[in-house]
Scaffold this motif. Structure first.
Motif, PDB file in Angstrom:
ATOM      1  N   GLU A   1      58.869  74.546  26.000  1.00 39.27           N
ATOM      2  CA  GLU A   1      59.402  73.722  24.920  1.00 39.27           C
ATOM      3  C   GLU A   1      60.385  72.695  25.489  1.00 39.27           C
ATOM      4  O   GLU A   1      60.368  71.521  25.132  1.00 39.27           O
ATOM      5  CB  GLU A   1      60.111  74.595  23.889  1.00 39.27           C
TER       6      GLU A   1
ATOM      7  N   GLU B   1      58.517  69.919  27.321  1.00 43.54           N
ATOM      8  CA  GLU B   1      57.852  68.995  26.403  1.00 43.54           C
ATOM      9  C   GLU B   1      58.852  68.013  25.802  1.00 43.54           C
ATOM     10  O   GLU B   1      58.508  66.876  25.509  1.00 43.54           O
ATOM     11  CB  GLU B   1      57.149  69.772  25.293  1.00 43.54           C
ATOM     12  N   ASN B   2      60.091  68.430  25.616  1.00 40.64           N
ATOM     13  CA  ASN B   2      61.109  67.564  25.051  1.00 40.64           C
ATOM     14  C   ASN B   2      61.570  66.490  26.037  1.00 40.64           C
ATOM     15  O   ASN B   2      62.206  65.526  25.654  1.00 40.64           O
ATOM     16  CB  ASN B   2      62.320  68.382  24.586  1.00 40.64           C
TER      17      ASN B   2
END
Length: 118
Positions: free
Chosen positions: A112, A115-116
């Motif tokens: 996560e 991906e940010n």
């Protein structure tokens, strides 16, 4: 009863049936072998084995050649399986699942975060 799952230890003997097993790690205890129909099959006697008897497990063994006592998972009581499971496995299951959950969570958070960045 559904699956035998008899625990076998070093010094025990078990059987492989090359015509019934679904992979080369599958074994059955002597009692299940004697109560099963393996006439004309390619069989091997194994000595000093470890593990559990696979008789009655359709993922490990040909359902047409279960012994007369074990007819498969469809009639198995989950509590019975837990009672037959070796204590070391039962005792370590909770900590293993906690570790796995923590690792899955850690990896998910890393994915996560990565991906940010984009």
């Amino acid at each position: 009863m559904g699956v035998c799952a008899k625990q076998m230890n070093y010094g025990d003997v078990a059987w492989r049936c090359l015509d019934c097993e679904k992979d080369p790690t599958c074994i059955i205890c002597s009692e299940c072998f004697e109560k099963g129909d393996h006439e004309g099959h390619r069989v091997q006697l194994k000595r000093n084995v470890g593990g559990c008897c696979d008789c009655g497990d359709p993922e490990a063994w040909d359902e047409n050649h279960f012994c007369s006592d074990h007819k498969g998972q469809h009639d198995i009581d989950p509590k019975e399986v837990l009672n037959k499971m070796p204590a070391t496995i039962k005792n370590s299951a909770i900590s293993v699942f906690k570790e796995l959950s923590s690792e899955i969570k850690r990896i998910s958070m890393e994915l996560e975060d990565s991906e940010n960045l984009f």
